[in-house]
Design an enzyme around this catalytic site. Sequence first.
Site, PDB file in Angstrom:
ATOM      1  N   HIS A  52       0.838  -1.190   0.000  1.00 29.84           N
ATOM      2  CA  HIS A  52       0.000   0.000   0.000  1.00 29.84           C
ATOM      3  C   HIS A  52       0.878   1.247   0.000  1.00 29.84           C
ATOM      4  O   HIS A  52       2.035   1.198   0.415  1.00 29.84           O
ATOM      5  CB  HIS A  52      -0.857   0.091   1.279  1.00 29.84           C
ATOM      6  CG  HIS A  52      -1.613  -1.138   1.638  1.00 29.84           C
ATOM      7  ND1 HIS A  52      -2.983  -1.220   1.538  1.00 29.84           N
ATOM      8  CD2 HIS A  52      -1.203  -2.340   2.151  1.00 29.84           C
ATOM      9  CE1 HIS A  52      -3.389  -2.407   1.956  1.00 29.84           C
ATOM     10  NE2 HIS A  52      -2.333  -3.105   2.333  1.00 29.84           N
ATOM     11  N   TYR A  53       0.322   2.386  -0.413  1.00 26.37           N
ATOM     12  CA  TYR A  53       0.903   3.658  -0.013  1.00 26.37           C
ATOM     13  C   TYR A  53      -0.057   4.315   0.976  1.00 26.37           C
ATOM     14  O   TYR A  53      -1.246   3.996   1.016  1.00 26.37           O
ATOM     15  CB  TYR A  53       1.236   4.569  -1.184  1.00 26.37           C
ATOM     16  CG  TYR A  53       0.113   5.113  -2.054  1.00 26.37           C
ATOM     17  CD1 TYR A  53      -1.090   5.580  -1.517  1.00 26.37           C
ATOM     18  CD2 TYR A  53       0.277   5.212  -3.424  1.00 26.37           C
ATOM     19  CE1 TYR A  53      -2.089   6.112  -2.314  1.00 26.37           C
ATOM     20  CE2 TYR A  53      -0.721   5.742  -4.246  1.00 26.37           C
ATOM     21  CZ  TYR A  53      -1.897   6.178  -3.674  1.00 26.37           C
ATOM     22  OH  TYR A  53      -2.884   6.705  -4.465  1.00 26.37           O
ATOM     23  N   THR A  54       0.482   5.237   1.775  1.00 25.38           N
ATOM     24  CA  THR A  54      -0.353   5.848   2.813  1.00 25.38           C
ATOM     25  C   THR A  54      -1.346   6.842   2.234  1.00 25.38           C
ATOM     26  O   THR A  54      -2.442   7.016   2.781  1.00 25.38           O
ATOM     27  CB  THR A  54       0.515   6.560   3.861  1.00 25.38           C
ATOM     28  OG1 THR A  54       1.354   7.525   3.196  1.00 25.38           O
ATOM     29  CG2 THR A  54       1.382   5.547   4.618  1.00 25.38           C
TER      30      THR A  54
ATOM     31  N   GLU B 163       2.479  -0.711   4.691  1.00 24.08           N
ATOM     32  CA  GLU B 163       2.165   0.660   4.306  1.00 24.08           C
ATOM     33  C   GLU B 163       3.472   1.401   4.020  1.00 24.08           C
ATOM     34  O   GLU B 163       4.378   1.434   4.860  1.00 24.08           O
ATOM     35  CB  GLU B 163       1.398   1.384   5.411  1.00 24.08           C
ATOM     36  CG  GLU B 163      -0.055   0.972   5.535  1.00 24.08           C
ATOM     37  CD  GLU B 163      -0.953   1.664   4.516  1.00 24.08           C
ATOM     38  OE1 GLU B 163      -0.446   2.492   3.727  1.00 24.08           O
ATOM     39  OE2 GLU B 163      -2.164   1.365   4.520  1.00 24.08           O
TER      40      GLU B 163
ATOM     41  N   HIS C 136      -2.562  -3.187  -3.428  1.00 22.89           N
ATOM     42  CA  HIS C 136      -3.896  -2.961  -2.880  1.00 22.89           C
ATOM     43  C   HIS C 136      -4.896  -2.789  -4.016  1.00 22.89           C
ATOM     44  O   HIS C 136      -6.042  -3.254  -3.944  1.00 22.89           O
ATOM     45  CB  HIS C 136      -3.872  -1.719  -1.981  1.00 22.89           C
ATOM     46  CG  HIS C 136      -5.032  -1.622  -1.051  1.00 22.89           C
ATOM     47  ND1 HIS C 136      -5.284  -0.497  -0.280  1.00 22.89           N
ATOM     48  CD2 HIS C 136      -6.029  -2.480  -0.756  1.00 22.89           C
ATOM     49  CE1 HIS C 136      -6.366  -0.698   0.445  1.00 22.89           C
ATOM     50  NE2 HIS C 136      -6.851  -1.883   0.169  1.00 22.89           N
TER      51      HIS C 136
ATOM     52  N   ASP D 161      -3.616   2.182  -4.958  1.00 15.40           N
ATOM     53  CA  ASP D 161      -2.264   2.182  -4.420  1.00 15.40           C
ATOM     54  C   ASP D 161      -1.624   0.782  -4.521  1.00 15.40           C
ATOM     55  O   ASP D 161      -2.333  -0.209  -4.591  1.00 15.40           O
ATOM     56  CB  ASP D 161      -2.261   2.671  -2.966  1.00 15.40           C
ATOM     57  CG  ASP D 161      -3.162   1.860  -2.047  1.00 15.40           C
ATOM     58  OD1 ASP D 161      -4.350   1.707  -2.345  1.00 15.40           O
ATOM     59  OD2 ASP D 161      -2.663   1.366  -1.017  1.00 15.40           O
TER      60      ASP D 161
END
Length: 267
Positions: free
Chosen positions: A46-48, A111, A153, A163
């Site tokens: 994921h990215y935040t 993350e 994700h 993401d």
Amino acid sequence: MNQTTHPDSRFAAKIFPSPNHGERKPSGNGAGDDTPARRPDMLILHYTGMSDAGEALQWLCNPVSQVSSHYFVFENGHTLQLVPEERRAWHAGASHWAGETDINSCSIGIEIANPGHPGGLPDFPPEQIAATLNLCRDICERWAIPPERVLAHSDIAPGRKIDPGEKFPWRYFAEAGVGVWASPAPIRSGRFLARGESGQPVEALQAMFAMLGYGVTVDGVFDEALEAVVAAFQRHWRPEKVDGVADASTITTLRDLLAMTREARTA
């Protein structure tokens, strides 16, 4: 459950505990009987999607948020463990892959601090990529997670999530043994499939996506949901152009990737 005192991965500097986790649930209809809980066999990146990494970390550790991940990687590569690997972190949400709908129970989530598309999708710094790769390799080795089950994700929640985005270096990771990669076919003009079309070619396309793992209804109708799947595939495996249109490049790349994953599963 008490958080352990040492991170599960040697590549995490320390534990920064989040309260947002629970028991991993059994697969299928096993909940409530003697069926053992799932072992993680997927890794989700994921990215935040937040401008400030510290705020993103605090949100993942806030009981109000009801979200978390197992690990958090800052831009400088500093890595924290938020949830024990044996526990079910709340990172995937409503998702689907290869018939599995409780991705949280069978996966480990990472993350990666990055503002994401809302912040202009900046490049991931080299230090962060190196740290994330080391962490991924360690997790995959210890849990025997196959490369084809290292996913974005956006792969498990097309349309709902985008993401870690098309700038994530999936090819570099696959070359290091984390994930799978088929060189994207060149983008050329020619026949394509897009929203609003229907018929056997669309049905064949849907069947290929379903074989790869995407949650696709094979009904021969190119609708908004299929467009989201095509875009998710492009974002991961044909990032040069993400438009949700199944052109020859996208379809050829999908076929090549399917052949690679079939070979890997039977090896």
